[in-house]
Design a protein around this motif. Structure first.
Motif, mmCIF file in Angstrom:
data_model
loop_
_atom_site.group_PDB
_atom_site.id
_atom_site.type_symbol
_atom_site.label_atom_id
_atom_site.label_comp_id
_atom_site.label_asym_id
_atom_site.label_seq_id
_atom_site.Cartn_x
_atom_site.Cartn_y
_atom_site.Cartn_z
ATOM 1 N N PRO A 105 0.534 -0.943 -0.287
ATOM 2 C CA PRO A 105 -0.148 -0.548 0.347
ATOM 3 C C PRO A 105 0.978 1.307 -0.243
ATOM 4 C CG PRO A 105 -0.679 -0.999 2.126
ATOM 5 C CD PRO A 105 0.611 -2.155 0.985
ATOM 6 N N ILE A 106 2.065 0.883 0.293
ATOM 7 C CA ILE A 106 3.009 2.266 0.131
ATOM 8 C C ILE A 106 3.568 2.190 -1.382
ATOM 9 C CG2 ILE A 106 5.534 3.252 0.868
ATOM 10 C CD1 ILE A 106 4.798 1.790 3.557
ATOM 11 N N GLY A 107 3.417 3.258 -1.977
ATOM 12 C CA GLY A 107 3.332 3.739 -2.985
ATOM 13 C C GLY A 107 3.992 5.551 -3.545
ATOM 14 N N GLY A 108 3.815 5.425 -4.908
ATOM 15 C CA GLY A 108 4.454 6.894 -5.104
ATOM 16 C C GLY A 108 5.759 7.694 -5.390
ATOM 17 N N HIS A 109 5.757 8.666 -6.051
ATOM 18 C CA HIS A 109 7.057 9.549 -6.160
ATOM 19 C C HIS A 109 7.519 10.581 -4.755
ATOM 20 C CE1 HIS A 109 5.156 8.180 -9.790
ATOM 21 N NE2 HIS A 109 4.166 8.745 -9.140
ATOM 22 N N ILE A 110 9.244 10.314 -4.259
ATOM 23 C CA ILE A 110 9.737 11.306 -3.856
ATOM 24 C C ILE A 110 10.321 11.964 -4.143
ATOM 25 C CG2 ILE A 110 10.811 11.199 -1.388
ATOM 26 C CD1 ILE A 110 9.801 8.389 -0.686
ATOM 27 N N ARG A 111 10.310 13.309 -3.871
ATOM 28 C CA ARG A 111 11.440 14.432 -4.261
ATOM 29 C C ARG A 111 12.533 14.531 -3.384
ATOM 30 N NH1 ARG A 111 11.125 16.669 -9.613
ATOM 31 N NH2 ARG A 111 9.402 17.594 -9.159
ATOM 32 N N LYS A 112 13.610 12.823 -4.094
ATOM 33 C CA LYS A 112 14.534 12.941 -3.336
ATOM 34 C C LYS A 112 15.618 13.742 -3.001
ATOM 35 C CE LYS A 112 18.150 10.015 -3.667
ATOM 36 N NZ LYS A 112 19.522 8.938 -4.918
ATOM 37 N N GLU A 113 16.393 15.330 -3.825
ATOM 38 C CA GLU A 113 16.733 15.977 -4.252
ATOM 39 C C GLU A 113 16.320 17.107 -2.758
ATOM 40 O OE1 GLU A 113 13.957 17.740 -6.834
ATOM 41 O OE2 GLU A 113 14.899 15.700 -6.804
ATOM 42 N N ASN A 114 15.316 17.460 -2.004
ATOM 43 C CA ASN A 114 14.516 17.642 -0.993
ATOM 44 C C ASN A 114 15.154 17.218 0.396
ATOM 45 O OD1 ASN A 114 13.235 19.695 -3.186
ATOM 46 N ND2 ASN A 114 11.961 19.031 -2.292
ATOM 47 N N CYS A 115 15.340 16.248 0.665
ATOM 48 C CA CYS A 115 16.322 15.498 1.271
ATOM 49 C C CYS A 115 17.282 16.110 2.238
ATOM 50 C CB CYS A 115 16.204 13.914 1.998
ATOM 51 S SG CYS A 115 16.594 13.286 2.852
ATOM 52 N N ALA A 116 17.301 16.709 3.030
ATOM 53 C CA ALA A 116 18.577 17.846 3.190
ATOM 54 C C ALA A 116 19.574 15.988 4.425
ATOM 55 C CB ALA A 116 18.037 18.734 4.788
ATOM 56 N N SER A 117 18.639 15.625 4.749
ATOM 57 C CA SER A 117 19.572 14.645 5.705
ATOM 58 C C SER A 117 18.101 13.926 6.139
ATOM 59 C CB SER A 117 19.663 15.322 6.914
ATOM 60 O OG SER A 117 18.883 15.639 7.787
ATOM 61 N N ILE A 118 18.718 12.959 6.743
ATOM 62 C CA ILE A 118 18.334 11.630 7.451
ATOM 63 C C ILE A 118 18.575 10.692 9.272
ATOM 64 C CG2 ILE A 118 17.380 9.057 7.400
ATOM 65 C CD1 ILE A 118 19.116 10.034 4.051
ATOM 66 N N THR A 119 17.364 10.977 9.469
ATOM 67 C CA THR A 119 17.624 11.230 10.968
ATOM 68 C C THR A 119 17.234 10.050 11.899
ATOM 69 O OG1 THR A 119 17.806 13.540 11.140
ATOM 70 C CG2 THR A 119 17.654 12.277 13.307
ATOM 71 N N PHE A 120 17.924 8.874 12.709
ATOM 72 C CA PHE A 120 17.081 7.753 12.899
ATOM 73 C C PHE A 120 17.027 8.395 15.145
ATOM 74 C CE2 PHE A 120 20.203 6.448 10.396
ATOM 75 C CZ PHE A 120 19.308 5.196 9.473
ATOM 76 N N VAL A 121 15.419 8.243 14.558
ATOM 77 C CA VAL A 121 15.020 8.537 16.109
ATOM 78 C C VAL A 121 14.684 7.218 17.233
ATOM 79 C CG1 VAL A 121 13.760 10.332 17.568
ATOM 80 C CG2 VAL A 121 14.318 10.545 14.890
ATOM 81 N N ASP A 122 15.519 7.239 18.242
ATOM 82 C CA ASP A 122 14.935 6.362 19.237
ATOM 83 C C ASP A 122 14.703 7.430 20.450
ATOM 84 O OD1 ASP A 122 14.819 4.617 21.123
ATOM 85 O OD2 ASP A 122 17.326 3.774 20.282
ATOM 86 N N ARG A 123 13.605 7.464 21.202
ATOM 87 C CA ARG A 123 13.095 8.439 21.762
ATOM 88 C C ARG A 123 11.495 7.499 22.398
ATOM 89 N NH1 ARG A 123 8.768 11.801 20.524
ATOM 90 N NH2 ARG A 123 9.921 13.574 22.056
#
Length: 173
Positions: A105-123
């Motif tokens: 059910p997860i599908g589509g299009h991501i504007r990858k160049e808009n991604c500035a960073s990726i953060t792993f969050v554990d809280r």
């Protein structure tokens, strides 16, 4: 009435106060109450709670997460919190988009160049450990998030948690 110039210190103090008031709350709500970005809240989480990776790791991180089985995919805007459970399909680049399609059910299009960073969050989130991967844009907001799912007892699924921790730990500096 005079307008005071807002300093980075003012923003940080507001963020710290808002986080202290609701340490296990929704990051976007904490940020809104402090008039800062979600990225600024992630930046002040306790050491180890937010581990950042460079934007160049997008495809590698995505590809690894396609092996996790069903995840919880969330898009949180001011107007909607959209949640979809499913496996992440492999992605491919084309026409300026990172395209995701498959038997999910997860599908589509991501504007990858808009991604500035990726953060792993554990809280903590509402009293329970929560682990997620946030794809952040240049404005300091999440484009989308991928969460480790919970089992019927509301515990994090052990295999996904181990994969999350291993991937996160590979980006610790």
């Amino acid at each position: 009435m005079s307008l005071a110039v807002q300093t980075d210190g003012d923003r940080r103090e507001r963020a710290l106060a808002a986080l202290a008031a609701k340490p296990d709350g929704v990051v976007e709500a904490i940020a809104a109450s402090a008039e800062v970005t979600p990225a600024e809240i992630l930046d002040i989480l306790p050491e180890g709670a937010a581990v950042a990776a460079a934007r160049e790791a997008f495809a590698d991180i995505w590809t690894e997460m396609t092996t996790w089985g069903e995840v919880l995919f969330i898009v949180h805007t001011d107007d909607i919190v959209l949640e979809a459970e499913g496996s992440l399909p492999q992605g491919s680049e084309g026409h300026g988009w990172f395209n995701i399609h498959g038997d999910s059910p997860i599908g589509g299009h991501i504007r990858k160049e808009n991604c500035a960073s990726i953060t792993f969050v554990d809280r903590p989130f509402h009293g329970r450990r929560s682990c997620s991967v946030w794809f952040m844009n240049e404005k300091g907001a999440p484009m989308f998030k991928v969460f480790v799912r919970r089992d019927d007892q509301r515990e994090l699924i052990a295999d996904q948690l181990a994969r999350f921790e291993a991937l996160r730990d590979s980006y610790r500096t």
